[in-house]
Every structure is written in C-alpha cells, then in structure tokens.
Scaffold this motif. Structure first.
Motif, PDB file in Angstrom:
ATOM      1  N   UNK A   1     -69.665 -83.655  60.064  1.00 52.30           N
ATOM      2  CA  UNK A   1     -69.771 -85.168  60.042  1.00 52.30           C
ATOM      3  C   UNK A   1     -70.694 -85.544  61.268  1.00 52.30           C
ATOM      4  N   UNK A   2     -71.232 -86.942  60.782  1.00 47.20           N
ATOM      5  CA  UNK A   2     -71.935 -87.640  61.662  1.00 47.20           C
ATOM      6  C   UNK A   2     -71.287 -87.758  63.234  1.00 47.20           C
ATOM      7  N   UNK A   3     -69.893 -88.373  62.975  1.00 48.74           N
ATOM      8  CA  UNK A   3     -69.102 -88.644  64.242  1.00 48.74           C
ATOM      9  C   UNK A   3     -68.418 -87.478  64.854  1.00 48.74           C
ATOM     10  N   UNK A   4     -68.578 -86.469  64.134  1.00 46.08           N
ATOM     11  CA  UNK A   4     -67.907 -85.267  64.859  1.00 46.08           C
ATOM     12  C   UNK A   4     -68.576 -83.717  64.149  1.00 46.08           C
ATOM     13  N   UNK A   5     -69.687 -83.768  64.610  1.00 53.68           N
ATOM     14  CA  UNK A   5     -70.611 -82.551  63.759  1.00 53.68           C
ATOM     15  C   UNK A   5     -69.955 -81.205  64.543  1.00 53.68           C
ATOM     16  N   UNK A   6     -70.161 -80.111  63.810  1.00 55.50           N
ATOM     17  CA  UNK A   6     -69.533 -78.894  64.197  1.00 55.50           C
ATOM     18  C   UNK A   6     -70.706 -78.431  64.984  1.00 55.50           C
ATOM     19  N   UNK A   7     -72.135 -78.397  64.641  1.00 61.42           N
ATOM     20  CA  UNK A   7     -73.140 -78.022  65.649  1.00 61.42           C
ATOM     21  C   UNK A   7     -74.044 -78.932  65.597  1.00 61.42           C
ATOM     22  N   UNK A   8     -74.851 -79.220  66.784  1.00 63.79           N
ATOM     23  CA  UNK A   8     -75.909 -80.285  66.896  1.00 63.79           C
ATOM     24  C   UNK A   8     -76.675 -80.038  68.207  1.00 63.79           C
ATOM     25  N   UNK A   9     -77.800 -80.763  68.019  1.00 61.83           N
ATOM     26  CA  UNK A   9     -78.673 -80.906  69.163  1.00 61.83           C
ATOM     27  C   UNK A   9     -79.368 -79.599  69.699  1.00 61.83           C
ATOM     28  N   UNK A  10     -79.748 -78.762  68.645  1.00 65.30           N
ATOM     29  CA  UNK A  10     -80.433 -77.296  69.109  1.00 65.30           C
ATOM     30  C   UNK A  10     -81.695 -77.388  69.854  1.00 65.30           C
ATOM     31  N   UNK A  11     -81.739 -76.594  70.886  1.00 64.85           N
ATOM     32  CA  UNK A  11     -83.328 -76.372  71.574  1.00 64.85           C
ATOM     33  C   UNK A  11     -83.842 -75.652  70.495  1.00 64.85           C
ATOM     34  N   UNK A  12     -85.196 -75.833  70.320  1.00 62.07           N
ATOM     35  CA  UNK A  12     -86.198 -75.384  69.395  1.00 62.07           C
ATOM     36  C   UNK A  12     -87.483 -74.726  70.123  1.00 62.07           C
ATOM     37  N   UNK A  13     -87.684 -73.536  69.923  1.00 65.42           N
ATOM     38  CA  UNK A  13     -89.041 -72.923  70.660  1.00 65.42           C
ATOM     39  C   UNK A  13     -89.547 -71.801  69.678  1.00 65.42           C
ATOM     40  N   UNK A  14     -90.764 -71.686  69.927  1.00 67.87           N
ATOM     41  CA  UNK A  14     -91.402 -70.428  69.343  1.00 67.87           C
ATOM     42  C   UNK A  14     -91.858 -69.249  70.312  1.00 67.87           C
ATOM     43  N   UNK A  15     -91.557 -68.124  70.144  1.00 67.31           N
ATOM     44  CA  UNK A  15     -91.877 -66.982  70.880  1.00 67.31           C
ATOM     45  C   UNK A  15     -92.226 -65.913  69.628  1.00 67.31           C
ATOM     46  N   UNK A  16     -93.321 -66.578  68.939  1.00 64.73           N
ATOM     47  CA  UNK A  16     -93.719 -65.317  68.002  1.00 64.73           C
ATOM     48  C   UNK A  16     -93.267 -65.847  66.420  1.00 64.73           C
ATOM     49  N   UNK A  17     -92.266 -66.313  66.849  1.00 59.47           N
ATOM     50  CA  UNK A  17     -91.246 -66.882  65.310  1.00 59.47           C
ATOM     51  C   UNK A  17     -90.601 -67.953  65.854  1.00 59.47           C
ATOM     52  N   UNK A  18     -90.089 -68.844  64.984  1.00 60.76           N
ATOM     53  CA  UNK A  18     -89.342 -69.969  65.308  1.00 60.76           C
ATOM     54  C   UNK A  18     -87.897 -69.678  65.405  1.00 60.76           C
ATOM     55  N   UNK A  19     -87.330 -70.515  66.526  1.00 62.41           N
ATOM     56  CA  UNK A  19     -85.920 -70.007  66.772  1.00 62.41           C
ATOM     57  C   UNK A  19     -85.237 -71.657  67.146  1.00 62.41           C
ATOM     58  N   UNK A  20     -83.772 -71.869  66.711  1.00 65.72           N
ATOM     59  CA  UNK A  20     -83.273 -73.055  67.145  1.00 65.72           C
ATOM     60  C   UNK A  20     -81.928 -72.292  67.666  1.00 65.72           C
TER      61      UNK A  20
END
Length: 300
Positions: A149-168
């Motif tokens: 839910x928008x007001x109570x997300x289970x997971x949110x705001x990941x950091x993202x980076x590529x170290x040869x492949x994509x990661x969140x």
C-alpha cells in the motif's frame, strides 16, 4: 548416436554453486533448454550458474561465460569469478590471473590460502541509464519504488547500482521478515528494470556488518551472490550506513567487501570444489568421478 561425455567440476562459493566446463580446446554448444535441464536440482546436476571457460579473445588468462539456472546468459558473477580464479591460478602456478567476461576484464588474486580468493570486481556504476532503469533518477542511492500500500509499503526506496549486472537493495530491519521468495520474482521483472534485476534485502546490524538475502535474477533465492554483496557494500557506504570496508553475511557465509579509494571493489571469500564428474551430452545424464577438494586443481 555415439555417446559423448565431457568432464565437469561442481564448485561453490559460500553455497552459490556452479557447474564448470573447460571449453578452451573443444567448444561446448548447449541450448538454453539443455542448460536449464542440467541446472535442475532434482533431475540434473543442479546449479545456480553454469560456467564455461573459453579462450579469451582479449588475451586474458581465460574467458568466463555465465549462464543462469534458467538458461539465460548473464554478464557477471562474483563468486564464480573467485572459483574460476582459484582453478586458473592453480593450473598456472601464479598468484594472479585475468578473467574476461561480458561485463569486462576481472582480476583474481591469491590470498595465501588456496581456497580463499580475492577478485577485483571493477568500478560500480550509479547512473540510471547505466544500471539500467526505465525512468530517470538523479540520485540512485534511493529510488521511488515500493511494494504494498502507498501509505504502508512493505518494501520501499531501494538503492540501485550496477556492478556488472543490475542490483536493487532494500534496507530492512529483518532480512527474514519479508517473503523474498514471493516479492523477488515481482521485483526482478518490474518495469523499472528493463534488463531485470537482482533483488536484495539488507540489514546493517553492527558497525560495517550487514546481513543479506538475495533473489538472483534468473536463479531465485540463493545461498550467496557475490555481485549482490559488492552492490550492497557500495550502496551502504554511499548512504553512510557503513564505511568502505564491510563484512557481508549471506546464508552461505561471509564475504569481505572493500570499496577502495580508486573506486574498484575488492571481494574476498572462500571457494570449494564439491566433486568432479562426466556429463553425457546426448542424454544429459551424469556421473560423479571424484569427490570434494581431493579433486586436482586444473580444470582440464
């Protein structure tokens, strides 16, 4: 049809396991469906990734081709690089080898312990187009993406980076407190990630120590993922959650991650040879021919 059997090694880095073929003299041609059959844990050999060691067009010690359990080809795998580095160094009798991958050239180093290997994973990439993302974000330390839910997300705001492949990387208080086996496939295939992504749950539980669980793109839940550990160590440092040297605790064991001043990521951890075997290329049936680290180091 004549029977053709090829030798292989089964290896693992902290439980992240691989089937390794030496194709430097004789090319190995397998379809994605055949690779998936070999990787099946009940009816095949079983692996997270299949590794084919080939001649390097760029003049490196070898080229490492990587296929996931679902048969898809991927750019990089940190734990596999450590395992192949161990084999190539043992074969050449040198403390350093260079390994070419689709993602670029990686260098592996001996540590004084034959099973413990360090790999220079290169420089991380943070630009939204480099990861890549389908939307522009000026700051990839935390992007707008959530599950629930928008007001109570289970997971949110990941950091993202590529170290040869994509990661969140999603920062949580308990890496076992979320159903990664349920959210992982949804997030891996989220429209935000045009090339799919590796999804991690991370918790900084002590100074410079992080617990990590990973849903690996094309594999699923895994005991360890070297590139995810690298991505998490770098992301934590960018957010000032840790310093530039971290100990990443994965279900399969720890990896030491150092994000050096030259921006290169050094990853250090254990490797293991599980067994040696022969694979029938016609039937894809296999037999074990030797067990454990009693196997001779050269892969040919």
């Amino acid at each position: 049809m004549a029977q053709e059997r090829v030798p292989f090694l089964k290896m693992n880095g902290l439980g992240n396991d691989f089937v390794v073929f030496d194709a430097r003299q004789s090319p190995l041609k397998l379809s994605p469906a055949q690779i998936a059959r070999i990787g099946h844990r009940e009816t095949g050999i079983g692996f997270d990734q299949m590794i084919t060691v080939e001649q390097s067009p760029a003049g490196a010690t070898a080229f490492m081709r990587i296929h996931n359990q679902d048969g898809s080809q991927v750019e990089a795998c940190g734990n596999a690089t450590r395992c192949i580095g161990r084999l190539l160094m043992g074969e050449a009798g040198t403390p350093h080898v260079s390994i070419e991958t689709i993602a670029g050239l990686l260098n592996a180093f001996a540590t004084g312990d034959e099973t413990r290997i360090s790999v220079d994973m290169g420089k991380p990439r943070f630009g939204w187009q480099e990861i890549p993302l389908s939307e522009e974000f000026a700051d990839t330390r935390a992007i707008e993406l959530q599950i629930g839910p928008i007001d109570a997300p289970v997971l949110h705001s990941p950091s993202v980076v590529n170290v040869g492949n994509p990661h969140a990387i999603f920062w949580v208080e308990d890496v076992n407190g979320h159903e990664l086996e349920r959210f992982g496939p949804l997030l891996e295939n989220h429209p935000m990630f045009p090339e799919r992504a590796n999804i991690s749950l991370a918790h900084v539980f002590a100074p410079n120590e992080i617990r990590l669980r990973v849903w690996e793109r094309g594999v699923g839940l895994t005991e360890a993922c070297g590139t995810a550990a690298c991505a998490t160590g770098v992301a934590a440092a960018r957010l000032k959650k840790t310093g530039r040297e971290t100990l990443i605790h994965l279900p399969g064991g720890p990896l030491e991650i150092q994000w050096r001043d030259d921006d290169h990521i050094m990853m250090t951890g254990d490797t293991m040879i599980d067994f040696e075997g022969l694979l029938d290329l016609n039937t894809l049936e296999f037999e074990k021919t030797a067990a454990g680290d009693a196997v001779a180091e050269p892969i040919n």
